[in-house]
Design a protein around this motif. Structure first.
Motif, short mmCIF file in Angstrom:
data_model
loop_
_atom_site.label_atom_id
_atom_site.label_comp_id
_atom_site.label_asym_id
_atom_site.label_seq_id
_atom_site.Cartn_x
_atom_site.Cartn_y
_atom_site.Cartn_z
N GLU A 56 0.83 -1.19 0.00
CA GLU A 56 0.00 0.00 0.00
C GLU A 56 0.88 1.25 0.00
O GLU A 56 1.91 1.29 0.65
CB GLU A 56 -0.89 0.01 1.25
CG GLU A 56 -1.95 -1.05 1.24
CD GLU A 56 -3.01 -0.83 0.19
OE1 GLU A 56 -3.39 0.33 -0.06
OE2 GLU A 56 -3.45 -1.82 -0.41
N ASP A 70 -16.57 7.74 -0.90
CA ASP A 70 -16.57 7.47 -2.33
C ASP A 70 -15.81 8.49 -3.17
O ASP A 70 -15.88 8.47 -4.40
CB ASP A 70 -18.00 7.31 -2.86
CG ASP A 70 -18.87 8.51 -2.54
OD1 ASP A 70 -18.34 9.57 -2.14
OD2 ASP A 70 -20.10 8.38 -2.68
N PRO A 103 -10.22 4.45 2.12
CA PRO A 103 -11.31 3.81 1.37
C PRO A 103 -10.83 3.25 0.04
O PRO A 103 -9.76 3.60 -0.46
CB PRO A 103 -12.32 4.94 1.15
CG PRO A 103 -11.79 6.14 1.83
CD PRO A 103 -10.42 5.86 2.31
N SER A 104 -11.65 2.41 -0.56
CA SER A 104 -11.25 1.75 -1.81
C SER A 104 -10.97 2.74 -2.93
O SER A 104 -10.11 2.48 -3.76
CB SER A 104 -12.33 0.75 -2.23
OG SER A 104 -13.55 1.42 -2.45
N TRP A 105 -11.65 3.89 -2.97
CA TRP A 105 -11.40 4.83 -4.06
C TRP A 105 -9.97 5.40 -4.01
O TRP A 105 -9.43 5.75 -5.04
CB TRP A 105 -12.44 5.95 -4.09
CG TRP A 105 -12.43 6.88 -2.92
CD1 TRP A 105 -13.21 6.79 -1.81
CD2 TRP A 105 -11.64 8.05 -2.75
NE1 TRP A 105 -12.94 7.83 -0.94
CE2 TRP A 105 -11.97 8.63 -1.50
CE3 TRP A 105 -10.66 8.68 -3.51
CZ2 TRP A 105 -11.38 9.78 -1.02
CZ3 TRP A 105 -10.07 9.85 -3.02
CH2 TRP A 105 -10.43 10.37 -1.79
N ARG A 109 -7.27 3.65 -3.02
CA ARG A 109 -6.39 2.60 -3.51
C ARG A 109 -6.50 2.46 -5.02
O ARG A 109 -5.51 2.25 -5.70
CB ARG A 109 -6.72 1.27 -2.82
CG ARG A 109 -6.33 1.29 -1.34
CD ARG A 109 -6.51 -0.07 -0.71
NE ARG A 109 -7.90 -0.48 -0.63
CZ ARG A 109 -8.74 -0.14 0.33
NH1 ARG A 109 -8.35 0.65 1.29
NH2 ARG A 109 -9.99 -0.59 0.34
N ALA A 110 -7.69 2.60 -5.57
CA ALA A 110 -7.87 2.48 -7.02
C ALA A 110 -7.18 3.62 -7.76
O ALA A 110 -6.65 3.44 -8.84
CB ALA A 110 -9.36 2.47 -7.35
#
Length: 95
Positions: free
Chosen positions: A28, A70, A87-89, A91-92
């Motif tokens: 990460e 988000d 949050p996942s956004w 990492r993307a």
């Protein structure tokens, strides 16, 4: 050390190198936390690549966590017990 004795070591190294590089690529990215203090109030801002994703406010024994879940810039209150994770956004957007 003779060539015959070095060969198994070199072979093992060659086999392990791709795994080491893969683990590094999946790590990460490092985040940044900025802390501001004013009396008994502490405000921490959590950023990843300059993008703010969480704010933690601690006043005395009360903790409030605001999280942009988000990436739209709107922060939502989370449980005071919530762990702060990117949050996942976030990492993307770093890959």
């Amino acid at each position: 050390m003779t060539t015959g004795r070095m060969l198994p070591t070199l072979a093992l190294t060659a086999l392990l190198m791709p795994a080491m590089f893969a683990a590094t690529a999946l790590a990460e990215p490092e985040g940044e936390v900025t802390t501001q203090r004013d009396g008994d109030r502490v405000v921490r801002e959590y950023r990843l690549e300059g993008r703010l994703y969480a704010i933690e406010i601690i006043e005395g024994d009360k903790r409030t966590v605001l999280l942009d879940t988000d990436g739209d810039g709107n922060f939502r209150r989370q449980s005071g017990e919530a762990d702060i994770e990117a949050p996942s956004w976030t990492r993307a957007s770093t890959r």
